[in-house]
Design a protein around this motif. Structure first.
Motif, short mmCIF file in Angstrom:
data_model
loop_
_atom_site.label_atom_id
_atom_site.label_comp_id
_atom_site.label_asym_id
_atom_site.label_seq_id
_atom_site.Cartn_x
_atom_site.Cartn_y
_atom_site.Cartn_z
N ARG A 128 0.82 -1.20 0.00
CA ARG A 128 0.00 0.00 0.00
C ARG A 128 0.86 1.27 0.00
NH1 ARG A 128 -4.76 1.59 -0.46
NH2 ARG A 128 -5.47 3.35 0.73
N GLU A 129 1.84 1.30 0.86
CA GLU A 129 2.64 2.53 1.00
C GLU A 129 3.59 2.74 -0.17
OE1 GLU A 129 2.56 4.76 3.60
OE2 GLU A 129 0.98 3.70 4.67
N ARG A 155 -4.32 0.78 6.56
CA ARG A 155 -4.99 2.07 6.68
C ARG A 155 -5.27 2.40 8.14
NH1 ARG A 155 -8.06 3.15 1.20
NH2 ARG A 155 -8.00 1.09 0.34
N GLU A 156 -5.17 1.39 8.98
CA GLU A 156 -5.33 1.66 10.40
C GLU A 156 -4.04 2.21 10.98
OE1 GLU A 156 -6.62 -2.03 11.93
OE2 GLU A 156 -8.46 -2.01 10.74
N PRO A 158 -2.17 5.16 10.06
CA PRO A 158 -2.05 6.34 9.22
C PRO A 158 -0.76 7.12 9.45
CG PRO A 158 -3.50 6.80 11.04
CD PRO A 158 -3.07 5.37 11.19
N GLY A 160 2.18 6.78 8.57
CA GLY A 160 3.01 6.99 7.40
C GLY A 160 2.52 8.18 6.58
N VAL A 161 1.22 8.24 6.36
CA VAL A 161 0.64 9.33 5.57
C VAL A 161 0.79 10.65 6.32
CG1 VAL A 161 -1.43 10.18 4.43
CG2 VAL A 161 -1.00 7.73 4.54
N GLU A 162 0.55 10.59 7.62
CA GLU A 162 0.69 11.82 8.40
C GLU A 162 2.13 12.32 8.39
OE1 GLU A 162 -1.06 11.73 12.34
OE2 GLU A 162 -2.56 10.34 11.57
N ILE B 145 -0.10 7.86 0.54
CA ILE B 145 0.98 8.76 0.14
C ILE B 145 1.01 8.95 -1.38
CG2 ILE B 145 3.48 9.10 0.13
CD1 ILE B 145 3.55 7.59 2.82
N PRO B 146 0.99 7.87 -2.18
CA PRO B 146 1.04 8.11 -3.63
C PRO B 146 -0.15 8.94 -4.13
CG PRO B 146 1.55 5.82 -3.12
CD PRO B 146 1.06 6.44 -1.85
N GLU B 175 -11.30 4.51 7.57
CA GLU B 175 -11.37 4.90 8.98
C GLU B 175 -11.34 6.43 9.02
OE1 GLU B 175 -6.81 5.61 10.07
OE2 GLU B 175 -7.93 4.18 11.26
N ILE B 180 -5.26 13.20 8.99
CA ILE B 180 -4.65 13.30 7.66
C ILE B 180 -5.26 14.49 6.91
CG2 ILE B 180 -4.51 12.17 5.41
CD1 ILE B 180 -4.31 9.50 6.93
N GLN B 183 -3.85 17.72 8.10
CA GLN B 183 -2.51 17.96 7.55
C GLN B 183 -2.62 18.35 6.07
OE1 GLN B 183 0.52 18.03 8.63
NE2 GLN B 183 0.88 16.65 10.33
#
Lengths: 226, 255
Positions: A128-129, A155-156, A158, A160-162, B145-146, B175, B180, B183
């Motif tokens: 995913r990442e 996705r639980e 988050p 990494g995205v943050e 991210i992508p 979720e 996010i 941000q």
């Protein structure tokens, strides 16, 4: 398959006592899903190292390491940022193409490392990442044993995205690159006339950056079109 | 009055077409809405709107030498005017993307809201054109991210042509992504319009050939899309001026 059992020197600095594995594959890919899929299908015990493009060009050795148990990603570490887990993956996401090397080890060789909670990644997280491949992430999760402590939907996780969105330098770099690319292509595609719009922006990406600002985009000028 | 929105993402699979039709149906409660499948290379809106059997599509309007009126490819469905695009390679090869601007200009003259379902890529002139021509762009992202990175790229491309960001739609959310979205707000030039939950009903809507808001109007995903539409204040643009802009956009002869 090169059959070359070369030692990965970057791992010497990693806190992971990763034993030397047998090199099974070494290639440059733009889509890491290709390799993650083959590792899953081969039910690999071992690890892969991932060297991003910037490092390939600079000749450095910064890279991420992801270990596998039966083809399922288990722990990850980034030797440049010295972060583990999902953060190690987000640190290296989007920096491809990558040189990915896949190493095989005896099935129990990584047992001590796989108990390292700080470095654990959810099974689907690399797909995913790194590759944004939902299907592969789902298939990987299905393959993971039920008792995997770090199991679950990436996705639980988050963080990494943050972490990505919190990295203002990295975001600025992405935006700057896109602006430059857009300006280049505008000229190439003959779309330049639109930029002559009275309130429009100049083709020079620097001018544009100064005009709309990169710090507070919400304050971008109001409608610049008729 | 007309305002043209490009619904874009920079990457495939984020649910752009589902979003375009959902926003279109929600906005159609208060506006005249026209939805155009501007993804002429990988059209799929016709499948979502139950139009896969129609004879005339946008492709036919883009063939040089034909004198078809846009009305021939405009279908009144689900309270909106829908202009689907064909999926055949031959149709795509015959189509002259340069003609898209005049087609869209004609459509702009007779509607309040023009929604352009835009190509996922940014690698060709025809792919970028909807974002270039629109007044504002709605960026559809998944909380990855992508997807966020590609969304930021689309925004920069759009800005390069003076196209603002109307907002960001978080789609396929599994979720709460409040942190996010918070941000992301710092980096996008528009607000988070909504967080649309991932739902099986989206797939069943597509299989049924119906927009989500028609197929499952009471679903949480449909409600989220309605909230997104509510968060967009449509501006009263001058339809003639928008039409002129589409017509005057300089597009080279070859793609």
């Amino acid at each position: 398959m090169t059959g070359d059992a070369g030692r990965d020197p970057a791992l010497a600095d990693a806190p992971l006592p990763v034993p030397r594995g047998d090199l099974r594959r070494s290639r440059v890919v733009t889509d890491p899903a290709v390799v993650l899929r083959s590792v899953l299908e081969a039910r690999l015990d071992g690890y892969l190292t991932l060297v991003p493009q910037e490092t390939l060009l600079l000749g450095g050795d910064a890279r991420a390491v992801v270990t596998f148990d039966g083809g399922v990603p288990t722990v990850a570490y980034n030797t440049r940022t010295e972060r583990g887990g999902t953060a190690a993956l987000s640190d290296v996401a989007l920096t491809g193409p990558y040189r990915i090397e896949v190493y095989e080890l005896p099935s129990d060789a990584l047992d001590p490392i796989h108990g390292t909670a700080d470095l654990a990644v959810p099974p689907g997280a690399p797909a995913r990442e790194l590759a944004d491949d939902d299907d592969l992430a789902a298939r990987t999760r299905e393959r993971a044993p039920d008792d995997r402590p770090a199991g679950g939907d990436p996705r639980e996780e988050p963080s990494g995205v943050e972490a990505f969105l919190a990295d203002d330098d990295r975001i600025a770099e992405i935006r700057e690159q896109a602006r430059a690319e857009a300006a280049d292509r505008a000229a190439e595609w003959g779309l330049g006339d639109l930029e002559a719009d009275p309130a429009g922006f100049e083709a020079d990406p620097d001018d544009h950056g100064a005009k709309t600002g990169t710090e507070d985009p919400i304050d971008a000028p109001d409608s610049r079109k008729p | 009055m007309v305002e043209a929105f490009a619904v874009a993402s920079g990457k495939g699979g984020t649910g752009k077409t589902t979003s375009t039709l959902a926003l279109g149906m929600a906005l159609a409660e208060t506006h005249d809405v026209t939805v155009v499948d501007a993804d002429t290379g990988m059209a799929n809106l016709l499948f979502h709107a139950g139009l896969s059997d129609v004879d005339v599509t946008l492709h036919d309007l883009l063939v040089t030498g034909t004198a078809r009126d846009v009305s021939a490819a405009t279908y009144e469905r689900f309270g909106m005017s829908v202009v689907p695009c064909g999926t055949s390679l031959a149709g795509f090869e015959r189509a002259d993307p340069d003609r898209l601007r005049s087609v869209v200009a004609d459509l702009a003259a007779g509607t309040d809201v023009l929604l352009l379902d835009s190509p996922a890529a940014l690698g060709s002139k025809s792919a970028v054109l909807p974002v270039v021509l629109a007044d504002r762009v709605v960026i559809v992202v998944e909380p990855t991210i992508p997807a966020l990175s590609d969304g930021l790229k689309v925004q920069e491309y759009a800005r390069s042509y003076g196209t603002e960001t109307a907002g960001v739609l978080f789609n396929k959310v599994r979720e709460d992504v409040d942190r996010i979205a918070e941000q992301a707000d710092r980096h996008f030039g528009g607000p988070t319009l909504a967080q649309v939950p991932a739902a099986d009903v989206v797939r069943s809507a597509r299989q049924a050939g119906e927009p989500l808001l028609a197929h499952a109007p009471d679903s949480p995903a449909a409600a989220a899309f309605r909230r997104a539409a509510d968060a967009i204040t449509v501006r009263s643009g001058d339809g003639d001026a928008v039409a002129d802009r589409f017509r005057s956009a300089v597009v080279p002869e070859t793609i």
